[in-house]
Design a protein around this motif. Structure first.
Motif, mmCIF file in Angstrom:
data_model
loop_
_atom_site.group_PDB
_atom_site.id
_atom_site.type_symbol
_atom_site.label_atom_id
_atom_site.label_comp_id
_atom_site.label_asym_id
_atom_site.label_seq_id
_atom_site.Cartn_x
_atom_site.Cartn_y
_atom_site.Cartn_z
ATOM 1 N N ARG A 79 -12.244 12.406 -8.551
ATOM 2 C CA ARG A 79 -11.082 11.531 -8.703
ATOM 3 C C ARG A 79 -10.288 11.571 -7.422
ATOM 4 N NH1 ARG A 79 -8.137 10.781 -14.220
ATOM 5 N NH2 ARG A 79 -7.301 9.232 -12.809
ATOM 6 N N SER A 124 0.780 3.850 -9.433
ATOM 7 C CA SER A 124 0.157 3.608 -8.128
ATOM 8 C C SER A 124 0.739 4.509 -7.045
ATOM 9 C CB SER A 124 0.271 2.141 -7.735
ATOM 10 O OG SER A 124 1.630 1.751 -7.691
ATOM 11 N N GLU A 133 -6.734 11.184 -5.195
ATOM 12 C CA GLU A 133 -5.370 11.639 -5.463
ATOM 13 C C GLU A 133 -4.740 10.740 -6.525
ATOM 14 O OE1 GLU A 133 -2.254 12.847 -2.303
ATOM 15 O OE2 GLU A 133 -1.929 10.692 -2.668
ATOM 16 N N ILE A 134 -4.033 11.351 -7.472
ATOM 17 C CA ILE A 134 -3.388 10.562 -8.518
ATOM 18 C C ILE A 134 -1.919 10.949 -8.623
ATOM 19 C CG2 ILE A 134 -5.481 10.148 -9.866
ATOM 20 C CD1 ILE A 134 -4.591 12.317 -11.791
ATOM 21 N N HIS A 135 -1.131 9.988 -9.090
ATOM 22 C CA HIS A 135 0.304 10.188 -9.276
ATOM 23 C C HIS A 135 0.622 9.978 -10.750
ATOM 24 C CE1 HIS A 135 0.537 9.905 -4.928
ATOM 25 N NE2 HIS A 135 -0.094 8.743 -4.995
ATOM 26 N N SER A 193 -6.859 12.626 -20.798
ATOM 27 C CA SER A 193 -6.740 11.171 -20.724
ATOM 28 C C SER A 193 -6.788 10.609 -22.133
ATOM 29 C CB SER A 193 -7.872 10.598 -19.873
ATOM 30 O OG SER A 193 -7.750 9.202 -19.787
ATOM 31 N N THR A 212 2.027 14.671 -7.979
ATOM 32 C CA THR A 212 0.895 14.165 -7.216
ATOM 33 C C THR A 212 -0.190 15.223 -7.267
ATOM 34 O OG1 THR A 212 2.295 12.866 -5.744
ATOM 35 C CG2 THR A 212 0.085 13.407 -4.949
ATOM 36 N N THR A 227 -1.625 10.031 -19.808
ATOM 37 C CA THR A 227 -2.273 11.209 -19.251
ATOM 38 C C THR A 227 -1.411 12.426 -19.507
ATOM 39 O OG1 THR A 227 -3.316 9.899 -17.519
ATOM 40 C CG2 THR A 227 -3.195 12.273 -17.153
ATOM 41 N N GLU A 286 -0.276 7.312 -15.392
ATOM 42 C CA GLU A 286 -0.669 7.237 -13.992
ATOM 43 C C GLU A 286 0.002 6.025 -13.356
ATOM 44 O OE1 GLU A 286 -4.753 7.146 -11.340
ATOM 45 O OE2 GLU A 286 -4.871 7.696 -13.465
ATOM 46 N N LYS A 333 -0.614 2.106 -13.724
ATOM 47 C CA LYS A 333 -1.951 1.648 -13.346
ATOM 48 C C LYS A 333 -2.739 1.061 -14.508
ATOM 49 C CE LYS A 333 -4.216 3.474 -9.950
ATOM 50 N NZ LYS A 333 -4.961 4.392 -9.085
#
Length: 169
Positions: A17, A84, A19-21, A144, A97, A65, A82, A59
Motif C-alpha cells: 500500500r 487524499s 502512503e495513506i492518510h 478496512s 499519515t 478504516t 482515508e 477517497k
C-alpha cells in the motif's frame, strides 16, 4: 495496491500500500483496558458516522478504516476514513499519515469488537511466522470496513521490511 501470487494454502494475501492518510476520531487507553475499548470503539464509529460529512477529500465514499496500535503500553484506535491528504482536520478529530508498507491481509468474518479482532490478529501473526514472514508489531494495523457489510472486514497486518522480498511491485 499490488497483490502478489500466494499458494492456495495461505489464508491471507500480501499487498503493498502506498502512503495513506486517515482522518477520524481517536480512543487511547492502557493496553490492559479491554473493557474500555469494548465500550468506546462502537461509540467512535457512531460519532464518525454522525460527523463524516465534516471530513473533506474522502477517497472512497462509504468505506471506513480502523487504525490500531495495540502492541504497546497504550492502546490507540482511530475510527476514520482515508483522505487524499491531510489538509483540514475537523475539531476533535485526528489525522494520521501511515508510510508505504507491505501488509498481510485477511478477511475477518464475524464480530468487530476488540477481543475478537485481537484473536484474529494473533492467529494471523502465527500463520505469518509459519510462512517465514514477520509482522511489524510496532506499526499500525488497519481494519478496512465496507459500507453495508457489518459482518466482515479486511485486517491489514504490517510486515517488517525484510518480508518484502518476493512481492511483485
Amino acid at each position: 495496491m499490488t497483490d502478489s501470487i500466494q499458494p492456495a494454502a495461505d489464508p491471507f494475501r500480501r499487498v503493498l500500500r502506498p502512503e495513506i492518510h486517515i482522518v477520524g476520531i481517536e480512543f487511547q487507553a492502557p493496553f490492559t483496558a479491554v473493557y474500555m475499548a469494548k465500550v468506546m470503539i462502537p461509540r467512535l464509529w457512531s460519532e464518525l458516522e454522525r460527523r463524516r460529512h465534516e471530513i473533506v477529500r474522502q477517497k472512497q465514499a462509504g468505506n471506513s478504516t480502523g487504525v490500531t496500535l495495540s502492541r504497546s503500553k497504550i492502546y490507540r484506535y482511530v475510527a476514520g476514513v482515508e483522505v487524499s491528504h491531510l489538509h483540514e482536520i475537523p475539531q476533535g478529530m485526528v489525522g494520521l499519515t501511515l508510510p508505504a508498507c507491505e501488509y498481510a491481509v485477511y478477511t475477518h468474518q464475524g464480530g468487530s469488537d476488540r477481543a475478537e479482532t485481537d484473536q484474529t490478529f494473533l492467529w494471523l501473526a502465527e500463520k505469518l511466522r509459519q510462512r517465514g514472514l514477520e509482522p511489524n508489531m510496532t506499526a499500525y494495523s488497519l481494519e478496512s470496513r465496507h459500507s453495508g457489510d457489518a459482518q466482515s472486514m479486511d485486517i491489514y497486518i504490517p510486515l517488517l521490511d525484510n518480508a518484502a522480498e518476493g512481492v511483485s511491485p
